[in-house]
Scaffold this motif. Structure first.
Motif, PDB file in Angstrom:
ATOM      1  N   LEU A 274       0.964  -1.218  -0.082  1.00 50.45           N
ATOM      2  CA  LEU A 274       0.000   0.211   0.159  1.00 50.45           C
ATOM      3  C   LEU A 274       0.891   1.153  -0.040  1.00 50.45           C
ATOM      4  CD1 LEU A 274      -2.018  -2.058   0.432  1.00 50.45           C
ATOM      5  CD2 LEU A 274      -3.300  -0.808   2.065  1.00 50.45           C
ATOM      6  N   SER A 275       1.145   1.857  -1.175  1.00 49.87           N
ATOM      7  CA  SER A 275       1.808   2.759  -1.550  1.00 49.87           C
ATOM      8  C   SER A 275       1.201   4.081  -1.541  1.00 49.87           C
ATOM      9  CB  SER A 275       2.920   2.847  -2.512  1.00 49.87           C
ATOM     10  OG  SER A 275       2.238   2.650  -3.730  1.00 49.87           O
ATOM     11  N   ALA A 276      -0.162   4.041  -1.605  1.00 55.11           N
ATOM     12  CA  ALA A 276      -1.002   5.261  -1.929  1.00 55.11           C
ATOM     13  C   ALA A 276      -0.910   6.419  -0.673  1.00 55.11           C
ATOM     14  CB  ALA A 276      -2.599   5.007  -2.170  1.00 55.11           C
ATOM     15  N   VAL A 278      -2.901   8.233   1.109  1.00 53.12           N
ATOM     16  CA  VAL A 278      -4.571   8.280   1.386  1.00 53.12           C
ATOM     17  C   VAL A 278      -4.769   9.388   2.116  1.00 53.12           C
ATOM     18  CG1 VAL A 278      -6.528   6.994   2.029  1.00 53.12           C
ATOM     19  CG2 VAL A 278      -4.511   5.724   1.120  1.00 53.12           C
ATOM     20  N   ASP A 280      -6.384  11.191   5.371  1.00 48.11           N
ATOM     21  CA  ASP A 280      -6.643  10.779   6.357  1.00 48.11           C
ATOM     22  C   ASP A 280      -8.151  11.292   6.810  1.00 48.11           C
ATOM     23  OD1 ASP A 280      -4.650   9.216   7.013  1.00 48.11           O
ATOM     24  OD2 ASP A 280      -3.376  11.049   7.839  1.00 48.11           O
ATOM     25  N   PRO A 307     -11.693   5.858   6.486  1.00 44.64           N
ATOM     26  CA  PRO A 307     -11.175   4.395   6.944  1.00 44.64           C
ATOM     27  C   PRO A 307      -9.697   4.257   6.707  1.00 44.64           C
ATOM     28  CG  PRO A 307     -12.580   4.133   5.011  1.00 44.64           C
ATOM     29  CD  PRO A 307     -12.712   5.650   5.382  1.00 44.64           C
ATOM     30  N   ASP A 308      -9.092   3.528   7.559  1.00 42.07           N
ATOM     31  CA  ASP A 308      -7.474   3.229   7.411  1.00 42.07           C
ATOM     32  C   ASP A 308      -7.672   1.800   6.465  1.00 42.07           C
ATOM     33  OD1 ASP A 308      -4.667   2.329   7.523  1.00 42.07           O
ATOM     34  OD2 ASP A 308      -4.838   3.671   9.097  1.00 42.07           O
ATOM     35  N   ILE A 309      -7.124   2.014   5.368  1.00 36.80           N
ATOM     36  CA  ILE A 309      -7.333   0.752   4.294  1.00 36.80           C
ATOM     37  C   ILE A 309      -6.135  -0.127   4.733  1.00 36.80           C
ATOM     38  CG2 ILE A 309      -6.928   0.147   1.933  1.00 36.80           C
ATOM     39  CD1 ILE A 309      -7.598   2.906   0.964  1.00 36.80           C
ATOM     40  N   LEU A 310      -4.978   0.467   4.957  1.00 32.17           N
ATOM     41  CA  LEU A 310      -3.813  -0.647   5.465  1.00 32.17           C
ATOM     42  C   LEU A 310      -4.105  -1.487   6.739  1.00 32.17           C
ATOM     43  CD1 LEU A 310      -1.002  -1.516   5.205  1.00 32.17           C
ATOM     44  CD2 LEU A 310      -0.034   0.506   6.252  1.00 32.17           C
ATOM     45  N   GLY A 325       3.643  -1.734   4.189  1.00 37.70           N
ATOM     46  CA  GLY A 325       2.864  -0.528   4.114  1.00 37.70           C
ATOM     47  C   GLY A 325       3.925   0.620   3.746  1.00 37.70           C
ATOM     48  N   PHE A 326       3.733   1.715   3.595  1.00 27.03           N
ATOM     49  CA  PHE A 326       4.649   2.793   3.457  1.00 27.03           C
ATOM     50  C   PHE A 326       4.354   3.546   4.903  1.00 27.03           C
ATOM     51  CE2 PHE A 326       7.126   3.122  -0.522  1.00 27.03           C
ATOM     52  CZ  PHE A 326       6.440   1.924  -0.929  1.00 27.03           C
ATOM     53  N   ALA A 327       5.466   4.497   5.336  1.00 23.02           N
ATOM     54  CA  ALA A 327       5.501   5.372   6.049  1.00 23.02           C
ATOM     55  C   ALA A 327       5.979   6.764   5.858  1.00 23.02           C
ATOM     56  CB  ALA A 327       5.934   4.960   7.638  1.00 23.02           C
ATOM     57  N   LEU A 328       5.478   7.948   6.208  1.00 23.79           N
ATOM     58  CA  LEU A 328       5.917   9.177   5.367  1.00 23.79           C
ATOM     59  C   LEU A 328       6.372   9.950   6.984  1.00 23.79           C
ATOM     60  CD1 LEU A 328       6.958  10.594   3.037  1.00 23.79           C
ATOM     61  CD2 LEU A 328       4.627  11.649   3.080  1.00 23.79           C
ATOM     62  N   GLU A 329       7.521   9.908   7.255  1.00 27.43           N
ATOM     63  CA  GLU A 329       7.544  10.404   8.686  1.00 27.43           C
ATOM     64  C   GLU A 329       8.666  11.734   8.679  1.00 27.43           C
ATOM     65  OE1 GLU A 329       5.867   9.281  11.054  1.00 27.43           O
ATOM     66  OE2 GLU A 329       5.260   7.463  10.230  1.00 27.43           O
ATOM     67  N   LYS A 340       4.224   2.019  13.672  1.00 26.22           N
ATOM     68  CA  LYS A 340       2.922   1.688  12.576  1.00 26.22           C
ATOM     69  C   LYS A 340       3.172   0.300  12.214  1.00 26.22           C
ATOM     70  CE  LYS A 340       2.501   6.101  10.512  1.00 26.22           C
ATOM     71  NZ  LYS A 340       2.870   7.136   9.628  1.00 26.22           N
ATOM     72  N   LYS A 344      -0.496  -1.676  12.579  1.00 30.10           N
ATOM     73  CA  LYS A 344      -1.264  -2.123  11.619  1.00 30.10           C
ATOM     74  C   LYS A 344      -1.207  -3.414  11.084  1.00 30.10           C
ATOM     75  CE  LYS A 344      -1.409   2.769   9.704  1.00 30.10           C
ATOM     76  NZ  LYS A 344      -1.890   3.554   8.717  1.00 30.10           N
TER      77      LYS A 344
HETATM   78  N1  CTP Z   1      -2.855   4.109   4.601  1.00 29.28           N
HETATM   79  C1  CTP Z   1      -4.247   3.688   4.044  1.00 29.28           C
HETATM   80  N2  CTP Z   1      -5.236   4.235   4.421  1.00 29.28           N
HETATM   81  C2  CTP Z   1      -5.248   5.519   5.185  1.00 29.28           C
HETATM   82  C3  CTP Z   1      -4.046   6.258   5.591  1.00 29.28           C
HETATM   83  C4  CTP Z   1      -2.884   5.415   5.343  1.00 29.28           C
HETATM   84  O1  CTP Z   1      -4.041   2.719   3.652  1.00 29.28           O
HETATM   85  N3  CTP Z   1      -6.539   5.865   5.548  1.00 29.28           N
HETATM   86  C5  CTP Z   1      -1.550   3.684   4.524  1.00 29.28           C
HETATM   87  C6  CTP Z   1      -0.487   4.232   3.525  1.00 29.28           C
HETATM   88  O2  CTP Z   1      -0.998   4.008   2.113  1.00 29.28           O
HETATM   89  C7  CTP Z   1       0.695   3.901   3.988  1.00 29.28           C
HETATM   90  C8  CTP Z   1       0.400   3.732   5.314  1.00 29.28           C
HETATM   91  O3  CTP Z   1      -0.809   3.819   5.586  1.00 29.28           O
HETATM   92  O4  CTP Z   1       0.966   2.760   3.357  1.00 29.28           O
HETATM   93  C9  CTP Z   1       0.965   4.965   6.198  1.00 29.28           C
HETATM   94  O5  CTP Z   1       0.556   6.177   5.846  1.00 29.28           O
HETATM   95  P1  CTP Z   1       0.979   7.368   6.572  1.00 29.28           P
HETATM   96  O6  CTP Z   1       0.166   8.517   6.128  1.00 29.28           O
HETATM   97  O7  CTP Z   1       2.247   7.431   6.751  1.00 29.28           O
HETATM   98  O8  CTP Z   1       0.353   7.143   7.877  1.00 29.28           O
HETATM   99  P2  CTP Z   1      -0.947   7.296   8.754  1.00 29.28           P
HETATM  100  O9  CTP Z   1      -1.362   5.922   9.289  1.00 29.28           O
HETATM  101  O10 CTP Z   1      -1.933   8.151   8.168  1.00 29.28           O
HETATM  102  O11 CTP Z   1      -0.373   7.926  10.240  1.00 29.28           O
HETATM  103  P3  CTP Z   1       0.232   9.629  10.532  1.00 29.28           P
HETATM  104  O12 CTP Z   1      -0.577  10.512   9.491  1.00 29.28           O
HETATM  105  O13 CTP Z   1      -0.439   9.984  11.714  1.00 29.28           O
HETATM  106  O14 CTP Z   1       1.309   9.238  10.280  1.00 29.28           O
END
Ligand code: CTP
Length: 399
Positions: A274-276, A278, A280, A307-310, A325-329, A340, A344
């Motif tokens: 899951l690289s999208a 998304v 929040d 909804p959090d897909i991941l 999953g991906f994380a952007l920190e 994370k 997840k």
């Molecule tokens: N993701 C998802 N569905 C969402 C939000 C995030 O599937 N509603 C997935 C992204 O595709 C990614 C991962 O979760 O693989 C992490 O996304 P990120 O934005 O870094 O983390 P969040 O869970 O949204 O946490 P935060 O914003 O608090 O860092």
């Protein structure tokens, strides 16, 4: 390394001796196999001199030690590069035809890395049959050194020029590990990939979005397909296109649409990446007309959580499914990413560094750290997104 250089009949054959010289300069042993047509463009003597080895061109050469000598080359070589590769040799390879020394050798080298550097006129390169053959060969692991744009021998210009010998050399030396690329390690695997941004509608003309281009997700889909996996690519709005018979694309706009598509497809997949990017949150209300200006008071948009897909896939994951999953920190990168991964229920998390100039949204390069459940991590240098995608797929899925 022992490298077989195949040469076919195109004007770019004049560059083959240069490639052989570059290989030898780097300490590789080289043997050349040329088609009859290739020898119209470059001589036997030149190729034998630069390779310091006998040239193979005839299936039934009297000078061969035995009638299958060209086949025994497959045991000698660690890999084969065909440069230039004409539409003809590409078509023969894709159809399993062996009617001369080179095409027969290629058929027998399916356990070794095979690279092709196509060179032809633009219209030939764009011809649907040639593109179909290239796509097929890519999907079974043949490495294609893409032709470049420029002036062509036929006097026109466009895509079709063989990559320069230096670029071919670079791709030979950066061939991902020593694994035979003609294997399809992910055959029979179906992988879900999410890519791009999501757009959350405010009204009929406005939305909340983000800068994600989708390039990383599309590169992942292509890397997976080139290793034989069937890919379910769920993409948010992007200008990117993809043409690969193993990639099935579903276009969505909002996080909720992406959620519906991903959760429907996931049960039939053995892995998901899951690289999208998304969103929040989404506006609680959307107007189906253009909202009018609200005046000096300003305007308040109430957002509700998506909804959090991941996390949802993590909670539904069953034995045998791998979830990445991906994380952007921006702060506490490693700790946050590890957290994370746990929260997840992931198998791997790919930490995107925003600190590097060449990494992140929109650009063609990336630098990532891949963290596994055991806590072990793999850090990549700054690479093209295509190379990063290959590293991720190999590290997480090719066991
Ligand atoms: N993701 C998802 N569905 C969402 C939000 C995030 O599937 N509603 C997935 C992204 O595709 C990614 C991962 O979760 O693989 C992490 O996304 P990120 O934005 O870094 O983390 P969040 O869970 O949204 O946490 P935060 O914003 O608090 O860092």
């Amino acid at each position: 390394m022992k490298v077989i250089v195949g040469i076919t009949g195109g004007i770019a054959a004049y560059k083959a001796p240069l490639l052989v010289r570059l290989l030898r300069k780097e300490g590789h042993e080289v043997k050349c196999v040329a088609t009859d047509h290739a020898l119209q463009f470059v001589t036997r003597l030149t190729l034998e001199t630069v390779s310091d080895n006998k040239l193979y061109s005839d299936l039934f050469d009297r000078g061969n030690n035995h009638s299958t000598e060209h086949i025994s080359l497959k045991d000698w070589g660690d890999m084969i590069i065909v440069a230039p590769a004409t539409a003809n040799i590409i078509g023969k390879m894709a159809s399993g035809i062996g009617d001369d020394a080179l095409s027969t050798l290629l058929l027998s080298m399916s356990r070794k890395p095979i690279m092709l550097a196509p060179a032809m006129n633009t219209q030939m390169w764009e011809c649907p049959a040639v593109q179909r053959n290239i796509e097929y060969l890519r999907s079974v692991g043949v490495h294609i050194v893409s032709p470049t744009d420029g002036e062509l021998a036929c006097g026109t210009s466009g895509t079709g020029r063989m990559a320069e010998p230096e670029e071919i050399m670079r791709q030979i030396t950066s061939l991902p590990d020593a694994r035979p690329i003609h294997e399809s390690p992910l055959n029979n695997m179906r992988v879900l990939v999410t890519a791009g941004p999501t757009y959350e509608r405010i009204d009929s003309v406005r939305f909340i979005g983000n800068y994600s281009s989708g390039k990383m997700g599309f590169a992942l889909a292509e890397a997976l397909a080139s290793m034989g996996a069937t890919v379910e690519l769920v993409s948010g709005p992007t200008s990117l296109s993809v043409h690969h018979p193993l990639i099935h694309r579903t276009d969505v706009e909002s996080a909720r649409q992406m959620f519906d598509a991903a959760t429907t497809l996931f049960p039939d997949c053995q892995a998901a990446i899951l690289s999208a990017a998304v969103a929040d949150y989404r506006p609680e209300q959307t107007a189906d007309h253009k909202l009018k200006k609200q005046g000096e008071e300003g305007m308040t948009l109430k957002l509700v959580q998506n909804p959090d897909i991941l996390a949802t896939l993590g909670s539904r994951k069953v034995e045998g499914q791998t979830l990445i999953g991906f994380a952007l920190e921006t702060d506490n990168e490693l700790d946050n990413a590890r957290h994370k991964l746990e929260k997840k229920n992931l198998d791997y998390i790919v930490l995107n560094s925003l600190r590097d100039k060449g990494a992140g949204f929109g650009v063609d390069t990336n630098r990532v750290t891949i963290i596994g459940r055991s806590g072990a991590s793999l850090e990549t240098p700054l690479l093209s997104k295509k190379e990063v995608a290959e590293v991720i797929v190999r590290h997480c899925l090719c066991h």
